[in-house]
Design a protein around this motif. Sequence first.
Motif, PDB file in Angstrom:
ATOM      1  N   PRO A   1      41.638 -28.402   8.239  1.00  0.00           N
ATOM      2  CA  PRO A   1      41.493 -27.130   7.519  1.00  0.00           C
ATOM      3  C   PRO A   1      41.717 -25.961   8.478  1.00  0.00           C
ATOM      4  O   PRO A   1      41.507 -26.075   9.684  1.00  0.00           O
ATOM      5  N   TRP A   2      42.142 -24.831   7.923  1.00  0.00           N
ATOM      6  CA  TRP A   2      42.418 -23.648   8.753  1.00  0.00           C
ATOM      7  C   TRP A   2      41.226 -23.302   9.630  1.00  0.00           C
ATOM      8  O   TRP A   2      41.381 -22.986  10.804  1.00  0.00           O
ATOM      9  N   GLN A   3      40.031 -23.327   9.038  1.00  0.00           N
ATOM     10  CA  GLN A   3      38.836 -22.962   9.804  1.00  0.00           C
ATOM     11  C   GLN A   3      38.638 -23.897  10.994  1.00  0.00           C
ATOM     12  O   GLN A   3      38.266 -23.460  12.087  1.00  0.00           O
TER      13      GLN A   3
ATOM     14  N   MET B   1      39.858 -17.955   7.914  1.00  0.00           N
ATOM     15  CA  MET B   1      41.048 -17.219   8.293  1.00  0.00           C
ATOM     16  C   MET B   1      42.272 -18.104   8.044  1.00  0.00           C
ATOM     17  O   MET B   1      42.290 -19.266   8.427  1.00  0.00           O
ATOM     18  N   THR B   2      43.259 -17.523   7.442  1.00  0.00           N
ATOM     19  CA  THR B   2      44.481 -18.249   7.097  1.00  0.00           C
ATOM     20  C   THR B   2      45.585 -17.924   8.096  1.00  0.00           C
ATOM     21  O   THR B   2      45.776 -16.768   8.452  1.00  0.00           O
TER      22      THR B   2
ATOM     23  N   SER C   1      46.312 -25.051  -0.123  1.00  0.00           N
ATOM     24  CA  SER C   1      46.450 -23.790   0.608  1.00  0.00           C
ATOM     25  C   SER C   1      45.372 -23.647   1.678  1.00  0.00           C
ATOM     26  O   SER C   1      45.152 -22.569   2.200  1.00  0.00           O
ATOM     27  N   TYR C   2      44.711 -24.765   2.013  1.00  0.00           N
ATOM     28  CA  TYR C   2      43.571 -24.675   2.919  1.00  0.00           C
ATOM     29  C   TYR C   2      43.698 -25.496   4.201  1.00  0.00           C
ATOM     30  O   TYR C   2      42.864 -25.375   5.101  1.00  0.00           O
ATOM     31  N   ALA C   3      44.745 -26.349   4.322  1.00  0.00           N
ATOM     32  CA  ALA C   3      44.779 -27.258   5.472  1.00  0.00           C
ATOM     33  C   ALA C   3      46.171 -27.852   5.652  1.00  0.00           C
ATOM     34  O   ALA C   3      47.064 -27.650   4.824  1.00  0.00           O
TER      35      ALA C   3
END
Length: 95
Positions: free
Chosen positions: A83-85, A1-2, A66-68
């Motif tokens: 990271p987003w997760q 999820m972003t 674009s991930y963290a």
Amino acid sequence: MTPLQLKLKPERRTLAITWEDGDISLLPASVLRQRSRAAQAVRALIDGRETSFEDIMVTGIEPIGSYAVRLVFSDGHDRGIYPWQYLREIADSLA
């Protein structure tokens, strides 16, 4: 999820994240610093060296692709990539 938005509260002790599903997470800087997965932080946990980060602040937020994000803390720690997760996992564990 972003996340749709990351916002550091004025006191710099809370990171507010608005997620795609509409949830808003308020993550304390102390928890984020404690849960850093940087090698030195992981080693400290393995060695049983627990540190209190009660007075810690976030002094910088740097995007990592674009991930963290990389968070910079008032104690000089700047090696943790979140990271987003992983941020969502931290948020869910605090709920």
